[in-house]
Scaffold this motif. Structure first.
Motif, PDB file in Angstrom:
ATOM      1  N   ASN A   3       0.837  -1.192   0.000  1.00 18.97           N
ATOM      2  CA  ASN A   3       0.000   0.000   0.000  1.00 18.97           C
ATOM      3  C   ASN A   3       0.877   1.250   0.000  1.00 18.97           C
ATOM      4  O   ASN A   3       1.677   1.460   0.911  1.00 18.97           O
ATOM      5  CB  ASN A   3      -0.903  -0.002   1.236  1.00 18.97           C
ATOM      6  N   ILE A   4       0.731   2.054  -1.036  1.00 15.84           N
ATOM      7  CA  ILE A   4       1.497   3.293  -1.142  1.00 15.84           C
ATOM      8  C   ILE A   4       0.534   4.460  -0.953  1.00 15.84           C
ATOM      9  O   ILE A   4      -0.376   4.645  -1.760  1.00 15.84           O
ATOM     10  CB  ILE A   4       2.182   3.411  -2.520  1.00 15.84           C
ATOM     11  N   PRO A   5       0.701   5.241   0.106  1.00 15.93           N
ATOM     12  CA  PRO A   5      -0.209   6.374   0.335  1.00 15.93           C
ATOM     13  C   PRO A   5      -0.227   7.331  -0.851  1.00 15.93           C
ATOM     14  O   PRO A   5       0.799   7.551  -1.503  1.00 15.93           O
ATOM     15  CB  PRO A   5       0.381   7.051   1.581  1.00 15.93           C
ATOM     16  N   PHE A  98       9.971  15.737   6.019  1.00 15.60           N
ATOM     17  CA  PHE A  98       9.466  14.361   6.040  1.00 15.60           C
ATOM     18  C   PHE A  98       8.377  14.193   4.974  1.00 15.60           C
ATOM     19  O   PHE A  98       8.334  13.189   4.255  1.00 15.60           O
ATOM     20  CB  PHE A  98       8.894  14.016   7.416  1.00 15.60           C
ATOM     21  N   TYR A  99       7.511  15.185   4.891  1.00 16.96           N
ATOM     22  CA  TYR A  99       6.427  15.145   3.907  1.00 16.96           C
ATOM     23  C   TYR A  99       6.980  15.102   2.484  1.00 16.96           C
ATOM     24  O   TYR A  99       6.584  14.257   1.669  1.00 16.96           O
ATOM     25  CB  TYR A  99       5.520  16.363   4.087  1.00 16.96           C
ATOM     26  N   HIS A 100       7.902  15.997   2.183  1.00 17.29           N
ATOM     27  CA  HIS A 100       8.446  16.062   0.831  1.00 17.29           C
ATOM     28  C   HIS A 100       9.270  14.824   0.486  1.00 17.29           C
ATOM     29  O   HIS A 100       9.243  14.345  -0.650  1.00 17.29           O
ATOM     30  CB  HIS A 100       9.289  17.327   0.668  1.00 17.29           C
ATOM     31  N   LEU A 103       6.760  12.136  -0.178  1.00 17.99           N
ATOM     32  CA  LEU A 103       6.062  12.432  -1.429  1.00 17.99           C
ATOM     33  C   LEU A 103       6.884  11.963  -2.630  1.00 17.99           C
ATOM     34  O   LEU A 103       6.370  11.282  -3.529  1.00 17.99           O
ATOM     35  CB  LEU A 103       5.791  13.936  -1.519  1.00 17.99           C
ATOM     36  N   VAL A 104       8.149  12.325  -2.646  1.00 18.88           N
ATOM     37  CA  VAL A 104       9.020  11.948  -3.763  1.00 18.88           C
ATOM     38  C   VAL A 104       9.186  10.433  -3.832  1.00 18.88           C
ATOM     39  O   VAL A 104       9.082   9.826  -4.908  1.00 18.88           O
ATOM     40  CB  VAL A 104      10.397  12.634  -3.635  1.00 18.88           C
ATOM     41  N   LYS A 105       9.424   9.801  -2.689  1.00 19.87           N
ATOM     42  CA  LYS A 105       9.608   8.346  -2.666  1.00 19.87           C
ATOM     43  C   LYS A 105       8.353   7.614  -3.139  1.00 19.87           C
ATOM     44  O   LYS A 105       8.441   6.639  -3.898  1.00 19.87           O
ATOM     45  CB  LYS A 105       9.977   7.891  -1.253  1.00 19.87           C
ATOM     46  N   ASN A 106       7.197   8.076  -2.699  1.00 17.94           N
ATOM     47  CA  ASN A 106       5.956   7.401  -3.065  1.00 17.94           C
ATOM     48  C   ASN A 106       5.618   7.577  -4.542  1.00 17.94           C
ATOM     49  O   ASN A 106       5.181   6.631  -5.208  1.00 17.94           O
ATOM     50  CB  ASN A 106       4.801   7.916  -2.201  1.00 17.94           C
ATOM     51  N   VAL A 146      10.064  11.406 -16.099  1.00 21.43           N
ATOM     52  CA  VAL A 146       9.624  11.854 -14.774  1.00 21.43           C
ATOM     53  C   VAL A 146      10.333  11.045 -13.694  1.00 21.43           C
ATOM     54  O   VAL A 146      10.733  11.578 -12.651  1.00 21.43           O
ATOM     55  CB  VAL A 146       8.092  11.720 -14.635  1.00 21.43           C
ATOM     56  N   LYS A 147      10.506   9.753 -13.955  1.00 18.75           N
ATOM     57  CA  LYS A 147      11.209   8.877 -13.012  1.00 18.75           C
ATOM     58  C   LYS A 147      12.643   9.356 -12.794  1.00 18.75           C
ATOM     59  O   LYS A 147      13.122   9.413 -11.651  1.00 18.75           O
ATOM     60  CB  LYS A 147      11.213   7.446 -13.546  1.00 18.75           C
ATOM     61  N   ARG A 148      13.337   9.724 -13.858  1.00 17.02           N
ATOM     62  CA  ARG A 148      14.717  10.210 -13.721  1.00 17.02           C
ATOM     63  C   ARG A 148      14.766  11.477 -12.872  1.00 17.02           C
ATOM     64  O   ARG A 148      15.652  11.645 -12.024  1.00 17.02           O
ATOM     65  CB  ARG A 148      15.329  10.479 -15.102  1.00 17.02           C
ATOM     66  N   ASP A 149      13.804  12.364 -13.097  1.00 17.87           N
ATOM     67  CA  ASP A 149      13.777  13.607 -12.325  1.00 17.87           C
ATOM     68  C   ASP A 149      13.495  13.326 -10.851  1.00 17.87           C
ATOM     69  O   ASP A 149      14.123  13.919  -9.962  1.00 17.87           O
ATOM     70  CB  ASP A 149      12.713  14.549 -12.895  1.00 17.87           C
ATOM     71  N   LEU A 150      12.565  12.416 -10.576  1.00 12.81           N
ATOM     72  CA  LEU A 150      12.250  12.068  -9.190  1.00 12.81           C
ATOM     73  C   LEU A 150      13.433  11.379  -8.510  1.00 12.81           C
ATOM     74  O   LEU A 150      13.665  11.568  -7.310  1.00 12.81           O
ATOM     75  CB  LEU A 150      11.019  11.165  -9.143  1.00 12.81           C
ATOM     76  N   GLU A 151      14.182  10.596  -9.262  1.00 10.94           N
ATOM     77  CA  GLU A 151      15.367   9.946  -8.694  1.00 10.94           C
ATOM     78  C   GLU A 151      16.411  10.978  -8.292  1.00 10.94           C
ATOM     79  O   GLU A 151      17.052  10.856  -7.239  1.00 10.94           O
ATOM     80  CB  GLU A 151      15.952   8.956  -9.703  1.00 10.94           C
ATOM     81  N   LEU A 152      16.576  12.005  -9.116  1.00 10.20           N
ATOM     82  CA  LEU A 152      17.511  13.082  -8.776  1.00 10.20           C
ATOM     83  C   LEU A 152      17.030  13.843  -7.542  1.00 10.20           C
ATOM     84  O   LEU A 152      17.824  14.207  -6.669  1.00 10.20           O
ATOM     85  CB  LEU A 152      17.661  14.039  -9.966  1.00 10.20           C
ATOM     86  N   GLU A 153      15.721  14.069  -7.475  1.00 10.65           N
ATOM     87  CA  GLU A 153      15.158  14.779  -6.325  1.00 10.65           C
ATOM     88  C   GLU A 153      15.270  13.923  -5.066  1.00 10.65           C
ATOM     89  O   GLU A 153      15.570  14.429  -3.981  1.00 10.65           O
ATOM     90  CB  GLU A 153      13.696  15.135  -6.598  1.00 10.65           C
ATOM     91  N   ASN A 154      15.051  12.639  -5.214  1.00 14.95           N
ATOM     92  CA  ASN A 154      15.173  11.718  -4.079  1.00 14.95           C
ATOM     93  C   ASN A 154      16.610  11.700  -3.558  1.00 14.95           C
ATOM     94  O   ASN A 154      16.848  11.647  -2.340  1.00 14.95           O
ATOM     95  CB  ASN A 154      14.751  10.311  -4.509  1.00 14.95           C
TER      96      ASN A 154
END
Length: 266
Positions: A3-5, A98-100, A103-106, A146-154
């Motif tokens: 389950n991913i919130p 923590f929220y951000h 958010l990025v991980k999910n 989008v995945k690449r960008d989220l990985e950089l942000e993560n």
């Protein structure tokens, strides 16, 4: 499947909207106090001017009001943090981070789940030939970027130093110091301006940090600002594609820029 919130569930969990609303309310309530501090008769800000495209016939009072309003606009988040105790500032920063981070991980996890199944929308059927699903191919291509960008942000969130009671200032004052630098304000005058501002708002902070504003606030704020600007500039390469239209790429970059700017507020 675990389950991913959803993002909405995360907002409710961390009450991020409540924090943003508190920032807006605080700024409205303290705007005149902020202007008064910036416009004090001994304020170094009044010695400087910038290309405001104001007629030479306009009064100095109008010019001062314009620059004061412009500088005040860069301090919306800072004003909120100035009204909080050290403990509360730290708690707000930690909560929003923590929220951000979640958010990025999910969002990254959700996209990975989709990309793991290349047959979405076009499942194979025995030995029957399956025509290429051009629409889903484009969707997967977009999700990959989008995945690449989220990985950089993560990765960015994973390497942040521990939050402290000055972190909110060190993040929120980047635009402020950049503007002061842009109008040619000297280092001494910048420090004087911050000291008066913090004194007027009776900011809760340690004497050691007060005595060395350059190290405790200015340098970290400018470093954080430049890091975000650098990552913004890299978005064009992250979303580079020869198979998508220029308008679509521009839209993807713009939304990624908005998201990054919002995430990096804390």
């Amino acid at each position: 499947m675990r389950n991913i919130p959803t993002t909405k569930q995360l907002r409710n969990k961390y009450d991020s909207d409540g924090v943003l609303e508190s920032i807006e309310i605080s700024f409205k309530q303290n705007l005149e106090k902020l202007r008064s501090s910036l416009n004090h008769k001994d304020s170094p800000l009044l010695k400087y001017n910038r290309d405001l495209q104001i007629s030479l016939l306009d009064s100095n009072e109008k010019k001062n009001k314009q620059i004061i309003d412009d500088v005040a606009a860069t301090l919306k988040d800072t004003v909120y943090f100035m009204t909080l105790s050290k403990k509360d500032r730290t708690a707000v920063t930690q909560n929003m981070r923590f929220y951000h981070t979640d958010l990025v991980k999910n969002q990254l996890a959700r996209i990975k789940l989709l990309l793991d199944d290349s047959e979405i929308g076009s499942p194979k059927h025995g030995h029957d030939p399956t025509p290429k699903h051009k629409g889903m191919t484009q969707v997967f291509h977009i999700l990959g970027m989008v995945k690449r960008d989220l990985e950089l942000e993560n990765d960015h969130w994973g390497h942040l130093s521990r939050s402290g009671y000055l972190t909110g200032f060190q993040i929120s004052m980047g635009d402020f110091f950049i503007m002061l630098k842009g109008i040619g304000m000297t280092q001494k005058d910048q420090i004087t301006l911050v000291q008066r501002l913090f004194d007027d708002f009776e900011v809760d902070w340690d004497e050691g940090d007060r005595e060395n504003i350059k190290v405790s606030l200015q340098q970290p704020a400018l470093e954080n600002y430049e890091t975000t600007q650098r990552d913004m500039r890299q978005l064009s390469s992250t979303f580079f594609s020869k198979s998508l239209s220029e308008d679509l790429i521009d839209d993807l970059v713009e939304h990624a820029r908005i998201m990054k700017k919002r995430l990096r507020r804390f």
